[in-house]
Design a protein around this motif. Sequence first.
Motif, PDB file in Angstrom:
ATOM      1  N   THR A 159      14.296  75.223 128.714  1.00  0.00           N
ATOM      2  CA  THR A 159      13.531  74.348 129.596  1.00  0.00           C
ATOM      3  C   THR A 159      12.777  73.328 128.752  1.00  0.00           C
ATOM      4  O   THR A 159      12.430  73.602 127.596  1.00  0.00           O
ATOM      5  CB  THR A 159      12.534  75.156 130.452  1.00  0.00           C
ATOM      6  OG1 THR A 159      11.906  74.285 131.387  1.00  0.00           O
ATOM      7  CG2 THR A 159      11.478  75.815 129.592  1.00  0.00           C
ATOM      8  N   LYS A 160      12.566  72.154 129.323  1.00  0.00           N
ATOM      9  CA  LYS A 160      11.765  71.155 128.619  1.00  0.00           C
ATOM     10  C   LYS A 160      10.299  71.496 128.826  1.00  0.00           C
ATOM     11  O   LYS A 160       9.773  71.418 129.938  1.00  0.00           O
ATOM     12  CB  LYS A 160      12.068  69.745 129.134  1.00  0.00           C
ATOM     13  CG  LYS A 160      11.368  68.658 128.307  1.00  0.00           C
ATOM     14  CD  LYS A 160      11.782  67.252 128.705  1.00  0.00           C
ATOM     15  CE  LYS A 160      11.081  66.222 127.815  1.00  0.00           C
ATOM     16  NZ  LYS A 160      11.448  64.836 128.156  1.00  0.00           N
ATOM     17  N   ALA A 161       9.632  71.880 127.740  1.00  0.00           N
ATOM     18  CA  ALA A 161       8.273  72.396 127.823  1.00  0.00           C
ATOM     19  C   ALA A 161       7.215  71.343 127.511  1.00  0.00           C
ATOM     20  O   ALA A 161       6.033  71.575 127.747  1.00  0.00           O
ATOM     21  CB  ALA A 161       8.115  73.578 126.869  1.00  0.00           C
ATOM     22  N   SER A 162       7.619  70.212 126.949  1.00  0.00           N
ATOM     23  CA  SER A 162       6.666  69.155 126.616  1.00  0.00           C
ATOM     24  C   SER A 162       7.289  67.790 126.902  1.00  0.00           C
ATOM     25  O   SER A 162       8.474  67.573 126.619  1.00  0.00           O
ATOM     26  CB  SER A 162       6.261  69.234 125.138  1.00  0.00           C
ATOM     27  OG  SER A 162       5.465  68.108 124.776  1.00  0.00           O
ATOM     28  N   SER A 163       6.491  66.892 127.434  1.00  0.00           N
ATOM     29  CA  SER A 163       6.983  65.534 127.698  1.00  0.00           C
ATOM     30  C   SER A 163       6.818  64.615 126.499  1.00  0.00           C
ATOM     31  O   SER A 163       7.260  63.467 126.540  1.00  0.00           O
ATOM     32  CB  SER A 163       6.232  64.930 128.897  1.00  0.00           C
ATOM     33  OG  SER A 163       4.842  64.795 128.581  1.00  0.00           O
ATOM     34  N   ARG A 164       6.203  65.120 125.396  1.00  0.00           N
ATOM     35  CA  ARG A 164       5.917  64.265 124.248  1.00  0.00           C
ATOM     36  C   ARG A 164       6.342  64.849 122.901  1.00  0.00           C
ATOM     37  O   ARG A 164       6.766  64.122 122.013  1.00  0.00           O
ATOM     38  CB  ARG A 164       4.410  63.953 124.186  1.00  0.00           C
ATOM     39  CG  ARG A 164       3.899  63.142 125.358  1.00  0.00           C
ATOM     40  CD  ARG A 164       2.395  62.945 125.275  1.00  0.00           C
ATOM     41  NE  ARG A 164       1.859  62.268 126.449  1.00  0.00           N
ATOM     42  CZ  ARG A 164       1.716  60.955 126.557  1.00  0.00           C
ATOM     43  NH1 ARG A 164       2.053  60.180 125.532  1.00  0.00           N
ATOM     44  NH2 ARG A 164       1.221  60.413 127.644  1.00  0.00           N
ATOM     45  N   SER A 165       6.203  66.152 122.720  1.00  0.00           N
ATOM     46  CA  SER A 165       6.420  66.766 121.408  1.00  0.00           C
ATOM     47  C   SER A 165       7.883  66.733 120.999  1.00  0.00           C
ATOM     48  O   SER A 165       8.790  66.841 121.834  1.00  0.00           O
ATOM     49  CB  SER A 165       5.937  68.219 121.435  1.00  0.00           C
ATOM     50  OG  SER A 165       6.280  68.890 120.240  1.00  0.00           O
ATOM     51  N   VAL A 166       8.151  66.629 119.685  1.00  0.00           N
ATOM     52  CA  VAL A 166       9.524  66.727 119.201  1.00  0.00           C
ATOM     53  C   VAL A 166      10.034  68.152 119.330  1.00  0.00           C
ATOM     54  O   VAL A 166      11.236  68.391 119.311  1.00  0.00           O
ATOM     55  CB  VAL A 166       9.656  66.242 117.739  1.00  0.00           C
ATOM     56  CG1 VAL A 166       9.393  64.742 117.651  1.00  0.00           C
ATOM     57  CG2 VAL A 166       8.728  67.014 116.818  1.00  0.00           C
ATOM     58  N   SER A 167       9.112  69.120 119.464  1.00  0.00           N
ATOM     59  CA  SER A 167       9.492  70.492 119.795  1.00  0.00           C
ATOM     60  C   SER A 167       9.445  70.635 121.311  1.00  0.00           C
ATOM     61  O   SER A 167       8.675  71.427 121.867  1.00  0.00           O
ATOM     62  CB  SER A 167       8.550  71.500 119.129  1.00  0.00           C
ATOM     63  OG  SER A 167       8.611  71.396 117.728  1.00  0.00           O
ATOM     64  N   ALA A 168      10.273  69.856 121.979  1.00  0.00           N
ATOM     65  CA  ALA A 168      10.144  69.697 123.427  1.00  0.00           C
ATOM     66  C   ALA A 168      10.716  70.856 124.219  1.00  0.00           C
ATOM     67  O   ALA A 168      10.351  71.050 125.377  1.00  0.00           O
ATOM     68  CB  ALA A 168      10.834  68.396 123.856  1.00  0.00           C
ATOM     69  N   PHE A 169      11.627  71.635 123.609  1.00  0.00           N
ATOM     70  CA  PHE A 169      12.360  72.626 124.392  1.00  0.00           C
ATOM     71  C   PHE A 169      11.990  74.046 123.984  1.00  0.00           C
ATOM     72  O   PHE A 169      11.763  74.346 122.813  1.00  0.00           O
ATOM     73  CB  PHE A 169      13.865  72.395 124.256  1.00  0.00           C
ATOM     74  CG  PHE A 169      14.310  71.161 124.993  1.00  0.00           C
ATOM     75  CD1 PHE A 169      14.726  71.239 126.316  1.00  0.00           C
ATOM     76  CD2 PHE A 169      14.286  69.917 124.381  1.00  0.00           C
ATOM     77  CE1 PHE A 169      15.099  70.106 127.013  1.00  0.00           C
ATOM     78  CE2 PHE A 169      14.662  68.779 125.068  1.00  0.00           C
ATOM     79  CZ  PHE A 169      15.071  68.876 126.390  1.00  0.00           C
ATOM     80  N   ALA A 170      11.951  74.910 124.990  1.00  0.00           N
ATOM     81  CA  ALA A 170      11.661  76.320 124.782  1.00  0.00           C
ATOM     82  C   ALA A 170      12.607  77.124 125.650  1.00  0.00           C
ATOM     83  O   ALA A 170      13.201  76.607 126.602  1.00  0.00           O
ATOM     84  CB  ALA A 170      10.214  76.635 125.140  1.00  0.00           C
ATOM     85  N   SER A 171      12.771  78.401 125.311  1.00  0.00           N
ATOM     86  CA  SER A 171      13.590  79.301 126.123  1.00  0.00           C
ATOM     87  C   SER A 171      12.691  80.327 126.780  1.00  0.00           C
ATOM     88  O   SER A 171      11.872  80.960 126.112  1.00  0.00           O
ATOM     89  CB  SER A 171      14.645  80.010 125.263  1.00  0.00           C
ATOM     90  OG  SER A 171      15.660  79.109 124.874  1.00  0.00           O
ATOM     91  N   VAL A 172      12.851  80.466 128.086  1.00  0.00           N
ATOM     92  CA  VAL A 172      12.010  81.362 128.871  1.00  0.00           C
ATOM     93  C   VAL A 172      12.875  82.477 129.447  1.00  0.00           C
ATOM     94  O   VAL A 172      13.919  82.196 130.045  1.00  0.00           O
ATOM     95  CB  VAL A 172      11.324  80.572 130.007  1.00  0.00           C
ATOM     96  CG1 VAL A 172      10.485  81.489 130.871  1.00  0.00           C
ATOM     97  CG2 VAL A 172      10.469  79.447 129.416  1.00  0.00           C
ATOM     98  N   PRO A 173      12.488  83.733 129.303  1.00  0.00           N
ATOM     99  CA  PRO A 173      11.279  84.231 128.637  1.00  0.00           C
ATOM    100  C   PRO A 173      11.532  84.720 127.222  1.00  0.00           C
ATOM    101  O   PRO A 173      10.634  85.282 126.597  1.00  0.00           O
ATOM    102  CB  PRO A 173      10.895  85.422 129.526  1.00  0.00           C
ATOM    103  CG  PRO A 173      12.221  85.990 129.925  1.00  0.00           C
ATOM    104  CD  PRO A 173      13.155  84.804 130.076  1.00  0.00           C
ATOM    105  N   SER A 174      12.720  84.529 126.716  1.00  0.00           N
ATOM    106  CA  SER A 174      13.149  85.250 125.518  1.00  0.00           C
ATOM    107  C   SER A 174      12.900  84.529 124.202  1.00  0.00           C
ATOM    108  O   SER A 174      13.020  85.136 123.136  1.00  0.00           O
ATOM    109  CB  SER A 174      14.651  85.543 125.624  1.00  0.00           C
ATOM    110  OG  SER A 174      15.372  84.335 125.827  1.00  0.00           O
ATOM    111  N   GLY A 175      12.576  83.244 124.229  1.00  0.00           N
ATOM    112  CA  GLY A 175      12.500  82.480 122.999  1.00  0.00           C
ATOM    113  C   GLY A 175      13.872  81.949 122.617  1.00  0.00           C
ATOM    114  O   GLY A 175      14.890  82.279 123.235  1.00  0.00           O
TER     115      GLY A 175
END
Length: 329
Positions: A159-175
Amino acid sequence: MSPRVALLSLGGTIFMTQDASGAGARPDDGAGERLLATAAGEVELTPVPLANVSSSDVRPHHLRAVLEQARAAVDGGASGVVLTHGTDTLEETAFVLERCWDREAPLVVTGAMRPASDVGADGPANLRDAVRTATAPSARGLGVLVVFDGHAHLADRVTKASSRSVSAFASVPSGPLAIVAQDDLRLLQRPLPRAARCPGSLPDRLPAVPVLTAGLDEDLSLLDHLPAEELRGLVVAGVGMGHVSPAAMPRLRRLLAAGVPVVVAARPGTGGTSTHHYAYPGSEVDLLEAGAVMAGLLPAAKARLLLQLLLAEEASPEARRASFAAFAS
């Protein structure tokens, strides 16, 4: 012989440049050629430009072209496929492609948060990592992957977790699934079996399915102005574990009685929906008894896409329930 990778492109920030003031990023056809040069040398890249649009302008016919080109490339001997894409809807594109991707070779989606002209552009590193993932032995059989900021994510979890950061994507809930290394993926977890594929090809347009959000003093009264015969389906982003107000229930029951499928997702970012914790009016038990389907771990945006794909292929109510059950939390 160097491995071959097909590089498909739909545009996005990774192929945009800004004006002299550092604002107003727009698609730039020349950015693709410059970016391609940064990934040359490790593999034999075959660029296939499909479009150069913002991700808000990506349509099912674009994704059908991606699937056709990606399958042809792999069947022709490519080790894997990379797709560049805007980040705003990247997770949705990856989710749709995952429903259809039926090859062992990986299909890797990447992009950038900063335009190609930015002094801190992240596109070159993301593209390099995506190409490495496309040829990684550990990526085979994992389906569609999203590579961003040195990590690989499963399409169904990212999922896209940030609208600005270059670390924009995260996986939920597992990482994230893995760290991208030069020679292979460094897996951080053992992937679960992939969900069932949707047969057939993508249509030009998907059936219209609105998403309504539950909340404080929200009774979904908009449904009073949406005749059931004009709705193909509905997704509700419910509060908590997938709840709506008691006053919304008669409206949802009216739709369900008319044969309109209703899927309820959880509005919080983690945890998903439940099937048994609460039994008050408007709770998940009440919704299930009325005939609604719970989205499990799928957020509302992905639940909408899955319902649209199922409606497009005229899946039975039983098949729709089974498809969502694969994401039960």
